[in-house]
Design a protein around this motif. Structure first.
Motif, PDB file in Angstrom:
ATOM      1  N   CYS A 191     -42.472  -8.744 -23.054  1.00 14.64           N
ATOM      2  CA  CYS A 191     -42.294  -8.156 -24.377  1.00 14.64           C
ATOM      3  C   CYS A 191     -40.847  -8.359 -24.836  1.00 14.64           C
ATOM      4  O   CYS A 191     -40.059  -8.992 -24.141  1.00 14.64           O
ATOM      5  N   ASN A 192     -40.494  -7.799 -25.984  1.00 15.28           N
ATOM      6  CA  ASN A 192     -39.131  -7.974 -26.470  1.00 15.28           C
ATOM      7  C   ASN A 192     -38.180  -6.947 -25.836  1.00 15.28           C
ATOM      8  O   ASN A 192     -38.607  -6.041 -25.126  1.00 15.28           O
ATOM      9  N   GLN A 205     -38.725  -3.204 -26.766  1.00 18.92           N
ATOM     10  CA  GLN A 205     -39.914  -2.702 -26.099  1.00 18.92           C
ATOM     11  C   GLN A 205     -39.644  -2.455 -24.621  1.00 18.92           C
ATOM     12  O   GLN A 205     -40.077  -1.446 -24.063  1.00 18.92           O
ATOM     13  N   GLU A 219     -48.913   1.553 -25.702  1.00 19.01           N
ATOM     14  CA  GLU A 219     -49.311   0.863 -26.929  1.00 19.01           C
ATOM     15  C   GLU A 219     -48.506   1.359 -28.127  1.00 19.01           C
ATOM     16  O   GLU A 219     -48.060   0.558 -28.948  1.00 19.01           O
ATOM     17  N   MET A 274     -44.911   0.106 -27.750  1.00 15.45           N
ATOM     18  CA  MET A 274     -44.864  -1.332 -28.064  1.00 15.45           C
ATOM     19  C   MET A 274     -44.927  -1.552 -29.572  1.00 15.45           C
ATOM     20  O   MET A 274     -44.193  -2.380 -30.112  1.00 15.45           O
ATOM     21  N   ALA A 275     -45.778  -0.803 -30.251  1.00 20.04           N
ATOM     22  CA  ALA A 275     -45.939  -0.980 -31.693  1.00 20.04           C
ATOM     23  C   ALA A 275     -44.693  -0.559 -32.461  1.00 20.04           C
ATOM     24  O   ALA A 275     -44.211  -1.298 -33.332  1.00 20.04           O
ATOM     25  N   SER A 334     -41.662  -0.431 -31.594  1.00 23.92           N
ATOM     26  CA  SER A 334     -40.471  -1.236 -31.315  1.00 23.92           C
ATOM     27  C   SER A 334     -40.699  -2.736 -31.516  1.00 23.92           C
ATOM     28  O   SER A 334     -39.798  -3.538 -31.285  1.00 23.92           O
ATOM     29  N   SER A 335     -41.868  -3.104 -32.008  1.00 24.09           N
ATOM     30  CA  SER A 335     -42.221  -4.531 -32.113  1.00 24.09           C
ATOM     31  C   SER A 335     -41.323  -5.310 -33.063  1.00 24.09           C
ATOM     32  O   SER A 335     -41.116  -6.502 -32.873  1.00 24.09           O
ATOM     33  N   GLY A 385     -37.143  -6.817 -31.714  1.00 25.02           N
ATOM     34  CA  GLY A 385     -36.769  -7.860 -30.765  1.00 25.02           C
ATOM     35  C   GLY A 385     -35.991  -8.968 -31.434  1.00 25.02           C
ATOM     36  O   GLY A 385     -36.062  -9.149 -32.658  1.00 25.02           O
TER      37      GLY A 385
END
Length: 129
Positions: free
Chosen positions: A17-18, A21, A36, A39-40, A42-43, A46
């Protein structure tokens, strides 16, 4: 460093991931959100906001986690200011493009080390709260 385990876990997350994340996921147990959701949220952070021209994603992830974990009377923005200064001293800059040497050709800090530094500056501040 005393936080090697969490910092190295974040580096492992970074493989999939970035940077933002990866730092957030390293604090997942304390954040009380699903992987989840983390992750969303902080998406978009990156590669430095704005495609390497913005603030380092690893540092952004650390500040996002701080905002969720800070239960003290001290405003998160004041803690983040201290974190930013320390991150800059450790990494050489706070802007992704500068860290990666996009314009200069000289990398100041690898993504893995930025992720480690993000975790370390946050852990230090959390221990002080």
């Amino acid at each position: 460093m005393e936080n090697t385990t969490r910092a190295e876990q974040a580096v492992e997350y970074k493989r999939k991931c970035n940077c933002a994340q990866a730092v957030l996921l390293a604090f997942a147990p304390e954040l009380g959100k699903s992987k989840e959701e983390l992750m969303a949220v902080s998406s978009g952070f990156g590669s430095g906001m704005g495609g390497m021209e913005g603030t380092c994603g690893a540092f952004c992830g650390a500040v996002m986690a701080l905002g969720m974990l800070n239960k003290s009377d001290k405003p998160s923005k004041m803690i983040a200011k201290d974190m930013m200064q320390e991150f800059k001293e450790m990494s050489g800059a706070t802007i992704c493009g500068d860290l990666k040497g996009i314009k200069t050709g000289k990398m100041l800090c690898s993504c893995d080390d930025c992720v480690r530094h993000g975790v370390e500056v946050l852990e230090k501040r959390l221990a002080e709260l």
